[in-house]
Design an enzyme around this catalytic site. Structure first.
Site, PDB file in Angstrom:
ATOM      1  N   ASP A  16      43.106  43.798  40.648  1.00 13.76           N
ATOM      2  CA  ASP A  16      42.963  42.418  40.215  1.00 13.76           C
ATOM      3  C   ASP A  16      42.158  41.723  41.311  1.00 13.76           C
ATOM      4  O   ASP A  16      42.055  42.222  42.433  1.00 13.76           O
ATOM      5  CB  ASP A  16      44.363  41.813  40.062  1.00 13.76           C
ATOM      6  CG  ASP A  16      44.332  40.321  39.841  1.00 13.76           C
ATOM      7  OD1 ASP A  16      43.556  39.867  38.982  1.00 13.76           O
ATOM      8  OD2 ASP A  16      45.086  39.594  40.529  1.00 13.76           O
ATOM      9  N   ASP A  18      41.862  37.656  41.904  1.00 20.75           N
ATOM     10  CA  ASP A  18      42.479  36.462  42.494  1.00 20.75           C
ATOM     11  C   ASP A  18      43.861  36.765  43.044  1.00 20.75           C
ATOM     12  O   ASP A  18      44.739  37.261  42.325  1.00 20.75           O
ATOM     13  CB  ASP A  18      42.580  35.350  41.437  1.00 20.75           C
ATOM     14  CG  ASP A  18      41.208  34.915  40.952  1.00 20.75           C
ATOM     15  OD1 ASP A  18      40.613  34.035  41.587  1.00 20.75           O
ATOM     16  OD2 ASP A  18      40.736  35.479  39.951  1.00 20.75           O
ATOM     17  N   ASP A 312      48.870  40.849  41.613  1.00 19.97           N
ATOM     18  CA  ASP A 312      49.867  39.922  42.172  1.00 19.97           C
ATOM     19  C   ASP A 312      50.787  39.333  41.111  1.00 19.97           C
ATOM     20  O   ASP A 312      51.806  38.735  41.446  1.00 19.97           O
ATOM     21  CB  ASP A 312      49.169  38.767  42.894  1.00 19.97           C
ATOM     22  CG  ASP A 312      48.450  37.834  41.918  1.00 19.97           C
ATOM     23  OD1 ASP A 312      48.851  36.659  41.803  1.00 19.97           O
ATOM     24  OD2 ASP A 312      47.501  38.277  41.252  1.00 19.97           O
TER      25      ASP A 312
END
Length: 451
Positions: A16, A18, A312
């Site tokens: 991922d 961000d 996250d």
């Protein structure tokens, strides 16, 4: 399943973007995100101007793992069995007696087993990442405002929040300089983004040179993805990744059928025609894990290539990658940074403060006084009984769906690729998969302050 996990055993390594590869300076980015929504609500939807003023104390409300009941305006923190540990109406915390009276010792009305319970529905919203958290504070303050000014008992403000998301973050917003967020990030990315440390850049090349297929799968749009990657990795970032997938619309990327979510090519960051399948590496938009996996089979020459994905968000990254695609998963959990060193984010010199940092306060990954630990909490004792400690629902999901959990990619970047991490599932332990250490509250329960 083997007790240990190693990157060396994986054929493809996905990331991922961000808050995973790209770490944000949370004390700067949180007020910016908050303001992007608050300005829209006040100027376009007529909400109270007091929403624009944020004090340092307000930020203590932010805590990952909370659910918002969209109709009642209540925020709740769930135990691993679905019962309510703490609750607030807007920002106003409910006393333990009030929580017991309102919710009892039974499952929250929308709670279902993990698979059945989405993180987003028409009735509730779960806050599980730092991009969302400033919105939790704003929604809580909207509830305060509507309760105080209008005496409202039932709420329908969520449609205005969604309109604010559309205004600030729709696909064309970056190109059109729409809203507050993108223009400000473009103006001074260094204030909001942490560049990848050299150790992480070297580690990415080490993976690539070891023959791993490197994937970037982000829900950010192509133009914003390019800006972030150039800033954090340098101009040669595109050479690192074999396949880049933007606007991936996770978790749908993992859960949807190929016919529902085909890959699309890009031209000047604009989406083009839908593809019947994914035939070669490159830069794409949208898509699905099924077609991606077919390509990985072709690229590796293996019938079942092994994939690991770093992310996250439990909702968008970890749960769907594990549940739908059976990938290995590495959860980036910044709470582990704050947990150990007490100074979660470097404080910046005064001259670097941006115009949205006047309300700079506690970093979002540090402990909330209002909500307590992200991992564990106490159930207030009934008469003649002691308080008892329980795991939170968020903590349970970490050990259920993550292979391992780490504070940042930097934390493992200097380890050899064949380093053997202990999995969460190795002995049904709630703490085995945390690297380098479990959270302090899980290894030392005395640090927990009872309600």
């Amino acid at each position: 399943m083997a007790q240990h996990f190693s990157l060396d055993a994986c054929d493809a390594v996905g990331f991922d973007l961000d808050h995973t590869l790209c770490r944000y300076n949370l004390p700067a980015s949180a007020p910016l995100i908050y303001n992007s929504f608050a300005q829209f609500l006040v100027k376009e939807k007529g909400y109270d101007k007091e929403l624009l003023t944020v004090t340092p104390e307000h930020w203590d409300f932010c805590c990952k793992g909370l659910a918002l009941d969209l109709e009642e305006g209540n925020f709740i923190k769930l135990a691993d069995d679905g019962t309510v540990l703490r609750a607030s109406h807007g920002t106003k915390m409910m006393a333990p007696e009030q929580v017991a009276e309102e919710f009892g010792r039974k499952e929250w009305k929308y709670f279902m087993s993990d698979v059945g319970m989405a993180c987003r529905s028409g009735k509730y919203y779960f806050y599980d990442n730092y991009f969302d958290l400033p919105g939790a504070l704003l929604c809580a303050r909207v509830v305060d405002s509507l309760t105080k000014n209008n005496g409202q008992k039932a709420f329908d403000f969520w449609k205005d929040i969604v309109a604010g998301i559309q205004h600030n973050y729709r696909m064309s917003a970056f190109k059109e300089n729409c809203g507050i967020y993108f223009p400000e990030i473009k103006r001074d990315p260094g204030r909001y983004l942490h560049s990848c440390p050299e150790s992480v850049k070297k580690w990415l090349w080490q993976l690539k040179n070891a023959g791993k297929i490197l994937l970037l799968i982000t829900s950010s749009h192509s133009d914003y993805c390019r800006l972030l990657c150039k800033h954090i990795l340098g101009n040669d970032f595109a050479d690192i990744f074999d396949i880049v997938i933007t606007n991936a619309l996770k978790p749908g990327f993992f859960s949807h059928l190929p016919s529902q979510r085909p890959f699309r090519t890009l031209e000047n960051d604009e989406e083009q025609e839908a593809l019947p399948s994914l035939e070669k590496p490159g830069w794409y938009s949208q898509g699905n894990a099924v077609h991606l996996y077919e390509l990985l089979k072709k690229m590796t020459g293996k019938p079942e290539p092994k994939v690991v994905y770093f992310g996250d968000s439990m909702h968008s990254d970890i749960f769907p990658a594990r549940h739908y695609s059976n990938w290995e998963t590495v959860l980036i959990l910044e709470e582990l940074r704050a947990d150990r060193n007490g100074k979660p984010e470097e404080s910046e010199p005064l001259e670097k403060k941006g115009k949205y940092e006047g309300q700079k306060a506690k970093p979002l990954n540090s402990l909330s006084k209002k909500w307590g630990s992200f991992f564990i909490d106490s159930i207030s004792g009934l008469k003649n009984t002691e308080d008892s400690l329980v795991y939170t629902w968020s903590c349970k999901r970490i050990s259920t769906y993550s292979t391992i959990a780490i504070p940042s990619i930097e934390a493992i970047a200097e380890l050899p690729l064949d380093y053997k991490f202990t999995r969460f599932s190795s002995n049904n332990s709630k703490t085995a998969g945390y690297y380098p250490n479990p959270p302090v509250v899980l290894s030392n329960d005395e640090t927990l302050t009872n309600q």
